[in-house]
Design a protein around this motif. Structure first.
Motif, PDB file in Angstrom:
ATOM      1  N   LEU A 106      44.474  43.036  47.255  1.00  0.00           N
ATOM      2  CA  LEU A 106      45.343  44.209  47.156  1.00  0.00           C
ATOM      3  C   LEU A 106      45.180  44.894  45.803  1.00  0.00           C
ATOM      4  CD1 LEU A 106      48.612  42.880  48.854  1.00  0.00           C
ATOM      5  CD2 LEU A 106      46.896  44.430  49.814  1.00  0.00           C
ATOM      6  N   VAL A 107      45.079  44.093  44.746  1.00  0.00           N
ATOM      7  CA  VAL A 107      44.881  44.662  43.410  1.00  0.00           C
ATOM      8  C   VAL A 107      43.558  45.415  43.347  1.00  0.00           C
ATOM      9  CG1 VAL A 107      44.497  44.106  40.975  1.00  0.00           C
ATOM     10  CG2 VAL A 107      46.318  42.967  42.239  1.00  0.00           C
TER      11      VAL A 107
ATOM     12  N   SER B  88      45.523  39.262  35.990  1.00  0.00           N
ATOM     13  CA  SER B  88      45.515  37.833  36.325  1.00  0.00           C
ATOM     14  C   SER B  88      45.250  37.628  37.813  1.00  0.00           C
ATOM     15  CB  SER B  88      46.857  37.196  35.940  1.00  0.00           C
ATOM     16  OG  SER B  88      47.084  37.305  34.551  1.00  0.00           O
ATOM     17  N   ALA B  89      45.923  38.403  38.654  1.00  0.00           N
ATOM     18  CA  ALA B  89      45.723  38.276  40.104  1.00  0.00           C
ATOM     19  C   ALA B  89      44.293  38.607  40.486  1.00  0.00           C
ATOM     20  CB  ALA B  89      46.700  39.185  40.846  1.00  0.00           C
ATOM     21  N   LEU B  90      43.739  39.630  39.879  1.00  0.00           N
ATOM     22  CA  LEU B  90      42.360  40.023  40.178  1.00  0.00           C
ATOM     23  C   LEU B  90      41.373  38.938  39.779  1.00  0.00           C
ATOM     24  CD1 LEU B  90      40.447  42.299  41.133  1.00  0.00           C
ATOM     25  CD2 LEU B  90      40.433  43.118  38.756  1.00  0.00           C
ATOM     26  N   THR B  91      41.555  38.363  38.599  1.00  0.00           N
ATOM     27  CA  THR B  91      40.636  37.342  38.097  1.00  0.00           C
ATOM     28  C   THR B  91      40.663  36.083  38.952  1.00  0.00           C
ATOM     29  OG1 THR B  91      40.947  38.174  35.845  1.00  0.00           O
ATOM     30  CG2 THR B  91      40.009  35.970  36.076  1.00  0.00           C
ATOM     31  N   VAL B  92      41.859  35.577  39.232  1.00  0.00           N
ATOM     32  CA  VAL B  92      41.983  34.336  39.997  1.00  0.00           C
ATOM     33  C   VAL B  92      41.472  34.512  41.421  1.00  0.00           C
ATOM     34  CG1 VAL B  92      43.631  32.668  40.934  1.00  0.00           C
ATOM     35  CG2 VAL B  92      43.894  33.496  38.594  1.00  0.00           C
ATOM     36  N   SER B  93      41.827  35.606  42.067  1.00  0.00           N
ATOM     37  CA  SER B  93      41.426  35.811  43.455  1.00  0.00           C
ATOM     38  C   SER B  93      39.926  36.033  43.587  1.00  0.00           C
ATOM     39  CB  SER B  93      42.181  37.009  44.041  1.00  0.00           C
ATOM     40  OG  SER B  93      43.566  36.764  44.053  1.00  0.00           O
TER      41      SER B  93
ATOM     42  N   VAL C 224      40.656  50.608  43.081  1.00  0.00           N
ATOM     43  CA  VAL C 224      39.583  51.499  43.528  1.00  0.00           C
ATOM     44  C   VAL C 224      40.136  52.826  44.041  1.00  0.00           C
ATOM     45  CG1 VAL C 224      37.734  51.781  45.216  1.00  0.00           C
ATOM     46  CG2 VAL C 224      37.996  49.607  44.015  1.00  0.00           C
ATOM     47  N   VAL C 225      41.197  52.777  44.874  1.00  0.00           N
ATOM     48  CA  VAL C 225      41.705  54.009  45.487  1.00  0.00           C
ATOM     49  C   VAL C 225      42.846  54.629  44.686  1.00  0.00           C
ATOM     50  CG1 VAL C 225      41.069  53.130  47.756  1.00  0.00           C
ATOM     51  CG2 VAL C 225      43.417  52.847  46.957  1.00  0.00           C
ATOM     52  N   GLY C 226      43.400  53.890  43.721  1.00  0.00           N
ATOM     53  CA  GLY C 226      44.533  54.392  42.945  1.00  0.00           C
ATOM     54  C   GLY C 226      44.305  55.748  42.301  1.00  0.00           C
TER      55      GLY C 226
END
Length: 299
Positions: free
Chosen positions: A53-54, A280-285, A59-61
Motif C-alpha cells: 500500500l505504501v 519502515s513499512a516499505l523497507t520491511v515489506s 507511486v500514484v500519490g
C-alpha cells in the motif's frame, strides 16, 4: 561409472534434474522450506500488505494529491484539524499533501538501483567465481573495502563528486551494492564450477557465456534474490538518508520531511512520524517480498 540419466554422447541433459551431479547442486542451498498451510500464507501476505500500500501511495500519490504541496495553508507546525489531516510542517505546508507527493523517488530510485546492482553484481560474481584467479581476488578485496566503509559516507562522497540528481543518486546507490552481490554470486558459482553437469558442458565445447547463462545462472538465482532483499532495504535507507541530508531532487521527499520537521516534533509530531512509519513499512515489506520470492524459486 556414468549416470543412468546420461544423455547420448554429443548431447546435453534436457533439464537440470537430469544432469549428472544435479542432486548435489542444491546442497549449498540448505534444507527445503517447510510447506506452509493456508493460514500461514494468509498471514505472510497480510504482513506485506502495508508495504504494498505504501508503494502504491508513493507511486500514484503525486498524481492524486489535491492541494499544491508547496502552498502554505496554515501557521508553522499547526496541529491536525479538519481540512489539515496531518497538520502543517515547518513552513505551514500541508503534511498530508507533501506525504502523498514525496514518496515516488523513495520507491523508484531504490528499485531501479537494486535491479542494476543485482544484474551487474551477478555478472561480475559469476565471472569471478567461474574464472577464479585475479578477478576472484579483486572481487573479494573490493568487497572487503566496501565493508570497511560506511555506506552513507560512500554515498556522500560520490554525490559530492558526481552531482546531485535522481539519476546520480540511483547510480551511486547501485554502485555501493555491486561488490556485495558479486560476493554472493561468486561464492555460489565457485561451488557449482566443479559439478558434473558444468564439466560436461565445458567438455562439449560450450563457450563460457553459454555455461554461465545456461548452467550456472539458473542455480544461483535463489541466493542472489535472497541477498537482493537486503540490498533493497539498504537502498531505501540510503535514498532516505540522502533526502535527510539535503541531497536528491527539490521535490517533497520523505527523508527531507523528517529532517525539516524535527525541531517542531513536540508541536506536530505527524511531520516526522508519518514519513518515518511509511519508510519502515516499505523497507520491511520489500525485504519480506523478495525473501518469499527466493523461497518459491528454490522449491
Amino acid at each position: 561409472m556414468k549416470s543412468s540419466t546420461q544423455d547420448t554422447p554429443g548431447t546435453r541433459p534436457r533439464t537440470p534434474a537430469e544432469r549428472p551431479g544435479a542432486g548435489s547442486r542444491t546442497s549449498h542451498e540448505g534444507p527445503a522450506p517447510r510447506p506452509r498451510g493456508p493460514l500461514r500464507r494468509v498471514l505472510a501476505a497480510f504482513g506485506m500488505l502495508p508495504g504494498l500500500l505504501v508503494g502504491l501511495v508513493a507511486v500514484v500519490g503525486p498524481w492524486v494529491v489535491g492541494p499544491d504541496p508547496e502552498r502554505i495553508t496554515a501557521e508553522p507546525y499547526a496541529a491536525a484539524r479538519a481540512g489539515l489531516l496531518l497538520g502543517a510542517d515547518e513552513s505551514g505546508r500541508d503534511v498530508a499533501a507533501r506525504l502523498l507527493a514525496g514518496g515516488r523517488e523513495l520507491v523508484l530510485v531504490p528499485v531501479i538501483a537494486t535491479v542494476l546492482t543485482a544484474v551487474l553484481g551477478t555478472l561480475l560474481g559469476m565471472l569471478a567465481g567461474y574464472l577464479g584467479g585475479r578477478l576472484e581476488t579483486a572481487v573479494a578485496q573490493l568487497n572487503t573495502l566496501f565493508l570497511a566503509l560506511p555506506p552513507v559516507l560512500v554515498l556522500l562522497v560520490l554525490l559530492n563528486g558526481w552531482g546531485n540528481s535522481p539519476l546520480t543518486l540511483t547510480t551511486v546507490v547501485a554502485v555501493v551494492g555491486v561488490p556485495f552481490v558479486a560476493r554472493v554470486a561468486a561464492a555460489s558459482t565457485a561451488q557449482l564450477r566443479q559439478n558434473a553437469y558444468v564439466e560436461q558442458a565445458v567438455g562439449l565445447g560450450e563457450s563460457t557465456a553459454s555455461v554461465l547463462l545456461r548452467d550456472v545462472l539458473p542455480n544461483i538465482v535463489r541466493p542472489v534474490l535472497a541477498d537482493a532483499g537486503t540490498r533493497l532495504a539498504i537502498a531505501i535507507t540510503l535514498t532516505a538518508s540522502a533526502g535527510f541530508l539535503g541531497f536528491g531532487s527539490a521535490a517533497p521527499h520523505w527523508g527531507a520531511m523528517i529532517s525539516q520537521n524535527m525541531q517542531g516534533i513536540s508541536l506536530n509530531p505527524w511531520g516526522v512520524l508519518a514519513p518515518a512509519v511509511l519508510l519502515s513499512a516499505l523497507t520491511v515489506s520489500a525485504n519480506r517480498l523478495l525473501d518469499r520470492l527466493s523461497a518459491r524459486i528454490g522449491h
